[in-house]
Motif scaffolding. Sequence first.
Motif, PDB file in Angstrom:
ATOM      1  N   VAL A 442       0.870  -1.179   0.000  1.00 55.93           N
ATOM      2  CA  VAL A 442       0.000   0.000   0.000  1.00 55.93           C
ATOM      3  C   VAL A 442       0.905   1.225   0.000  1.00 55.93           C
ATOM      4  O   VAL A 442       1.664   1.462   0.943  1.00 55.93           O
ATOM      5  CB  VAL A 442      -0.945   0.025   1.218  1.00 55.93           C
ATOM      6  N   LEU A 443       0.853   1.987  -1.088  1.00 53.61           N
ATOM      7  CA  LEU A 443       1.744   3.131  -1.258  1.00 53.61           C
ATOM      8  C   LEU A 443       1.376   4.269  -0.317  1.00 53.61           C
ATOM      9  O   LEU A 443       0.211   4.426   0.082  1.00 53.61           O
ATOM     10  CB  LEU A 443       1.676   3.641  -2.703  1.00 53.61           C
ATOM     11  N   ASP A 444       2.376   5.077  -0.011  1.00 57.85           N
ATOM     12  CA  ASP A 444       2.157   6.259   0.813  1.00 57.85           C
ATOM     13  C   ASP A 444       1.334   7.273   0.016  1.00 57.85           C
ATOM     14  O   ASP A 444       1.557   7.470  -1.186  1.00 57.85           O
ATOM     15  CB  ASP A 444       3.513   6.870   1.201  1.00 57.85           C
ATOM     16  N   THR A 445       0.364   7.889   0.673  1.00 60.03           N
ATOM     17  CA  THR A 445      -0.535   8.826  -0.007  1.00 60.03           C
ATOM     18  C   THR A 445       0.158  10.168  -0.231  1.00 60.03           C
ATOM     19  O   THR A 445       0.810  10.689   0.681  1.00 60.03           O
ATOM     20  CB  THR A 445      -1.799   9.050   0.845  1.00 60.03           C
ATOM     21  N   PRO A 446       0.023  10.760  -1.423  1.00 61.07           N
ATOM     22  CA  PRO A 446       0.623  12.078  -1.639  1.00 61.07           C
ATOM     23  C   PRO A 446      -0.091  13.157  -0.826  1.00 61.07           C
ATOM     24  O   PRO A 446      -1.285  13.038  -0.526  1.00 61.07           O
ATOM     25  CB  PRO A 446       0.432  12.312  -3.135  1.00 61.07           C
ATOM     26  N   ALA A 462      -7.142  10.176   3.307  1.00 56.38           N
ATOM     27  CA  ALA A 462      -7.239   8.882   3.994  1.00 56.38           C
ATOM     28  C   ALA A 462      -8.037   7.941   3.093  1.00 56.38           C
ATOM     29  O   ALA A 462      -9.196   8.227   2.774  1.00 56.38           O
ATOM     30  CB  ALA A 462      -7.948   9.055   5.333  1.00 56.38           C
ATOM     31  N   ASN A 463      -7.403   6.846   2.666  1.00 59.01           N
ATOM     32  CA  ASN A 463      -8.021   5.876   1.757  1.00 59.01           C
ATOM     33  C   ASN A 463      -8.670   6.552   0.550  1.00 59.01           C
ATOM     34  O   ASN A 463      -9.812   6.285   0.192  1.00 59.01           O
ATOM     35  CB  ASN A 463      -9.052   5.011   2.486  1.00 59.01           C
ATOM     36  N   PRO A 777      -7.391  -1.026   0.269  1.00 57.85           N
ATOM     37  CA  PRO A 777      -7.285   0.433   0.411  1.00 57.85           C
ATOM     38  C   PRO A 777      -6.697   1.081  -0.842  1.00 57.85           C
ATOM     39  O   PRO A 777      -6.007   0.421  -1.641  1.00 57.85           O
ATOM     40  CB  PRO A 777      -6.348   0.599   1.612  1.00 57.85           C
ATOM     41  N   ALA A 778      -6.990   2.370  -1.010  1.00 60.68           N
ATOM     42  CA  ALA A 778      -6.410   3.124  -2.120  1.00 60.68           C
ATOM     43  C   ALA A 778      -4.893   3.093  -2.010  1.00 60.68           C
ATOM     44  O   ALA A 778      -4.330   3.254  -0.931  1.00 60.68           O
ATOM     45  CB  ALA A 778      -6.905   4.569  -2.082  1.00 60.68           C
ATOM     46  N   GLY A 779      -4.238   2.870  -3.140  1.00 61.71           N
ATOM     47  CA  GLY A 779      -2.777   2.793  -3.145  1.00 61.71           C
ATOM     48  C   GLY A 779      -2.245   1.375  -3.154  1.00 61.71           C
ATOM     49  O   GLY A 779      -1.026   1.164  -3.132  1.00 61.71           O
ATOM     50  N   THR A 780      -3.146   0.376  -3.218  1.00 61.13           N
ATOM     51  CA  THR A 780      -2.695  -1.026  -3.269  1.00 61.13           C
ATOM     52  C   THR A 780      -2.039  -1.298  -4.622  1.00 61.13           C
ATOM     53  O   THR A 780      -2.635  -1.060  -5.677  1.00 61.13           O
ATOM     54  CB  THR A 780      -3.880  -1.982  -3.064  1.00 61.13           C
ATOM     55  N   VAL A 781      -0.811  -1.788  -4.592  1.00 54.43           N
ATOM     56  CA  VAL A 781      -0.077  -2.059  -5.825  1.00 54.43           C
ATOM     57  C   VAL A 781       0.480  -3.485  -5.799  1.00 54.43           C
ATOM     58  O   VAL A 781       0.903  -3.976  -4.753  1.00 54.43           O
ATOM     59  CB  VAL A 781       1.055  -1.013  -6.040  1.00 54.43           C
ATOM     60  N   ILE A 782       0.411  -4.158  -6.959  1.00 57.18           N
ATOM     61  CA  ILE A 782       0.947  -5.522  -7.104  1.00 57.18           C
ATOM     62  C   ILE A 782       1.779  -5.543  -8.384  1.00 57.18           C
ATOM     63  O   ILE A 782       1.272  -5.194  -9.457  1.00 57.18           O
ATOM     64  CB  ILE A 782      -0.187  -6.574  -7.200  1.00 57.18           C
ATOM     65  N   ASP A 783       3.040  -5.914  -8.282  1.00 55.40           N
ATOM     66  CA  ASP A 783       3.867  -6.000  -9.489  1.00 55.40           C
ATOM     67  C   ASP A 783       4.665  -7.304  -9.546  1.00 55.40           C
ATOM     68  O   ASP A 783       5.620  -7.414 -10.296  1.00 55.40           O
ATOM     69  CB  ASP A 783       4.806  -4.793  -9.601  1.00 55.40           C
ATOM     70  N   ARG A 784       4.244  -8.319  -8.751  1.00 51.77           N
ATOM     71  CA  ARG A 784       5.016  -9.566  -8.742  1.00 51.77           C
ATOM     72  C   ARG A 784       4.211 -10.778  -9.215  1.00 51.77           C
ATOM     73  O   ARG A 784       4.258 -11.144 -10.372  1.00 51.77           O
ATOM     74  CB  ARG A 784       5.572  -9.819  -7.343  1.00 51.77           C
ATOM     75  N   TYR A 795      -0.196  -3.580 -11.326  1.00 52.43           N
ATOM     76  CA  TYR A 795      -1.596  -3.265 -11.057  1.00 52.43           C
ATOM     77  C   TYR A 795      -1.639  -2.273  -9.899  1.00 52.43           C
ATOM     78  O   TYR A 795      -0.977  -2.470  -8.874  1.00 52.43           O
ATOM     79  CB  TYR A 795      -2.375  -4.523 -10.668  1.00 52.43           C
ATOM     80  N   LEU A 796      -2.423  -1.203 -10.063  1.00 53.10           N
ATOM     81  CA  LEU A 796      -2.551  -0.189  -9.013  1.00 53.10           C
ATOM     82  C   LEU A 796      -4.025   0.111  -8.784  1.00 53.10           C
ATOM     83  O   LEU A 796      -4.739   0.525  -9.705  1.00 53.10           O
ATOM     84  CB  LEU A 796      -1.806   1.097  -9.425  1.00 53.10           C
ATOM     85  N   GLN A 797      -4.483  -0.140  -7.578  1.00 60.77           N
ATOM     86  CA  GLN A 797      -5.843   0.234  -7.186  1.00 60.77           C
ATOM     87  C   GLN A 797      -5.725   1.559  -6.447  1.00 60.77           C
ATOM     88  O   GLN A 797      -5.390   1.602  -5.269  1.00 60.77           O
ATOM     89  CB  GLN A 797      -6.458  -0.843  -6.294  1.00 60.77           C
ATOM     90  N   SER A 798      -5.970   2.641  -7.161  1.00 55.35           N
ATOM     91  CA  SER A 798      -5.644   3.971  -6.637  1.00 55.35           C
ATOM     92  C   SER A 798      -6.818   4.659  -5.961  1.00 55.35           C
ATOM     93  O   SER A 798      -6.661   5.744  -5.403  1.00 55.35           O
ATOM     94  CB  SER A 798      -5.136   4.853  -7.782  1.00 55.35           C
ATOM     95  N   HIS A 799      -8.006   4.055  -6.000  1.00 56.64           N
ATOM     96  CA  HIS A 799      -9.197   4.701  -5.461  1.00 56.64           C
ATOM     97  C   HIS A 799      -9.779   3.875  -4.316  1.00 56.64           C
ATOM     98  O   HIS A 799      -9.642   2.659  -4.282  1.00 56.64           O
ATOM     99  CB  HIS A 799     -10.255   4.870  -6.553  1.00 56.64           C
ATOM    100  N   GLY A 800     -10.435   4.553  -3.406  1.00 62.61           N
ATOM    101  CA  GLY A 800     -11.167   3.862  -2.350  1.00 62.61           C
ATOM    102  C   GLY A 800     -12.497   3.401  -2.900  1.00 62.61           C
ATOM    103  O   GLY A 800     -13.212   4.162  -3.549  1.00 62.61           O
TER     104      GLY A 800
END
Length: 908
Positions: A442-446, A462-463, A777-784, A795-800
């Motif tokens: 889960v990436l840090d939120t800008p 937040a999310n 949560p927003a910011g979930t990323v999978i690259d493996r 894959y990036l799920q950037s929205h809540g």
Amino acid sequence: MGPRPAAPGGRGRGGPGRGGPPARGGPPTRGGAAAGASGGGSAVYTTSPHVTTVGVKRTAFGTSGRRMEVYTNHFAVKIPEAVIHHYDVISPSEKTLPARLNMDLITTLQLSVAADIFTPRAVYDGRKNLFAARELPFGPNTPSREFEVPYNNKSYKIRLTKVAEINPEVLARFLEGKQSHDNAVLTAITALNVVIRMEPTLKYPFNVRSFFTDKETKDIGSGIILWRGYFQSIRPAIGRMLINVDISTGTMYKSGPLLNLCLEFVGREGQPLALAPRKGFPDRERLRLQRFISGIRIVTQVPGQQSPQSRTPRVLKKLSTAGSSDLTFTMREGGTMTVAEYFQKTYNLRLRHPEVLCAEVGSGALIPLELCFVPPGQIMRKQVPPEKTKDVLDFATKRPEDRLQSIRNGLSVLEYGQSEYVRQFGMVVDEAAGALTINARVLDTPVLRYGRGSRQPTIKPANGSWNMMDKKFYSPSTIDRWIVVVYERQQRFTMNNAQEMIAGFTAACRDVGITIKDPTPIIKWENGQGNITAQLRDAGKECMQKTGGPPTLIVAVLPEGGTDIYTAIKHFGDIQMGVATQCLKSSRCFRAKPQYYANVCLKLNVKLGGINTIPDPPSAPFLTDPNNPTIVMGADVIHPAPGSEGRPSFTSLVANVDSDTAKYIAASRVQTSRQEIIEDLGDMAHHMLDMYIKYRRNVEKKANASPKRIIFYRDGVSEGQFKQVLDLGIMLTSDPEACQKLNIKPTITVIVVGKRHHVRFFPKNPQDADRKSGNCPAGTVIDRDVAHPTEFDFYLQSHGGLLGTSRPAHYNVLYDENNFTPDGLQSLSFALCHVYARSTRSVSIPAPVYYADIVCTRAKNHYDPNERFDFSDSATNIEGSAADQSLDKFKRGFKPLHQKMQTLMYFS
């Protein structure tokens, strides 16, 4: 993390052939690509140096962010070890046949005509490809054989020709990063997809990759029933092969009497005479009904026969213009007769509804609707009527935990273990292990920055969500003069309602920092059936007389269903006069809460040239680096509805002009129907780059006005078209219309963003899930674990999530002169999902791509509403030169954006 240092001599491409450097990191670790595929371990990734890729080669994984475990709707599958034999299927004497008929012919061939040859049975894709687990015994040195297949009182010739042998070893090498994604790999993956789809394709209604069952259905009216379906696709991943399984929705025609289906569609159930032209059935409605049911398969049933006269289903082509009793035809032996008389004479059948229309089938025969029946399980391959969209969404939408359970339940329908085809090809699906558990981050939120006067100048969402409480826009706009035009009856929307609306609107503007110089606008009530252009022009003249200047803003209050009024207002404002317009629904204005007008202000401020919020520079260093000015572009193409011929596709390009990547401009074009490649990209890119340089030089007063980096996001392109998009994207750097003309040499990164996929992620631990929706949560990323074996993707799920199960965006990096690290590009893309001006939520794809999609959908506003261009979603049949003429008409009628709008976010 920012971009990695540039590799010597490369454009950032992974594969040789475009000047890209070889993969870094030395020889592959043991196990090749599979090493590092799990969530832990080194972030370095290696592929064999000789491997070529369409996109950028993967050299590393991302590492930043908080770790969490997720389920994904993938199941591990063991690939075959034996050679697969590939045959080409040709029907020499026939034109292209429907896939279902082809499947039936091959089934007859395998079970009846040549069962000894097809043991074990081969698998077939319904078109050209047949795959067998052993070589078919056609005889020594005989690679081809023709068969005569009897089916439904006809005979079909089918020729099979062996074209290749597929060694699954190439797949194994590809999954380990030791083999390029060439035709051999592509064909092998195709073969495995055909194997897993063969069993359900024979049992159930199907489209390309989904099949549908009537175990779970919903009648939504208008002659449409929804069926629950299952999607399945073989997906190569790092170090292993997976099956992606998802639920899908099929829109099916309601089975039973065709007359009932037609009455339901026109909203007159139980009233057969509603379909009688003689009784006033309008021709416009007949054509609408015809568009809906054309292509449906029907059987005829004549009462009084010993058994129902059910023949092979016939395809309905169109509806007659008259009823059975008024429709005459010439008989073979001479003379004429009405359809009603024919059935009376031939079958001694007096029609119950002789005034009602007839169906004309492919052979030209005319059959009264009351004698037609619709067999079950027919997929409706038309646009869903707009009023039914919500019903479809309600059926398709499931919370994450429910969707995952439905997918698990779907395995009992798919029955991989019971499929003779899956077994005989040596494939084994690990159903016992269940849906894969994989590692996500889960990436840090800008951080976002607001304007002067805000109690809290920066905020960390937040999310994917935040609010505007006590905040002023970063750069608020000014409304000098404005008018309000109400397209609702004054008895319904009174002067009091208008004053209430104005008070709420001005208060919301004041709260966010927008200056309104004249708090008492002119208010006019107009008729939406009248000439909208003349009405707005007159209102503008009145404003000139009262205030000495034209309006800065037109606020229009629209009734329910005021789509045509909206289009005319937008054409007037955006195309003809260059004035900002804001449309409000009258129903929303009655006793509206402050939140409603606050949302309106988000859209309005950027239309007037303001900026709502910017990413705080430390949060997005790549975007805001003053030494390396960066322009971010988003491009999209939108196509006409299925079956619509002679209507064009629309393209758009959107780009920022400011240093904070928050202020965007747009260009839109019309082009050949259903062409995914953007014809005028070079011309539009040149315009964007020119506007960027002028804005930075003249408005921001920057010394280094020219961009040094271009980030180009392209929406919605299938994997098969990556190479075409890549070639055109690179054109941006070499096309004289774009960069060279402006004497600039920026480095470029081309990324395709896709959402048309079935990959989903589900939080394993409920504590990691969003409390309201249950999504990741927003910011979930999978690259493996589910990523491409050799190419740079994630894959990036950037929205809540709000409703249902959130769909992550899939990013494929096709070209990269900026030498991004995975962390750098993932955090940059996530930051761009937070600068979408129309909401205080992060969105599912980067804002410029989202804007490009909106600009495409608004392309119809470029046409004069009085010239009557047809943009309906219904199918039309136009062929050859007529379609070309229609396209020319659309191109000629496409009016350019007004000059004043070219520097504004008019599309917000």
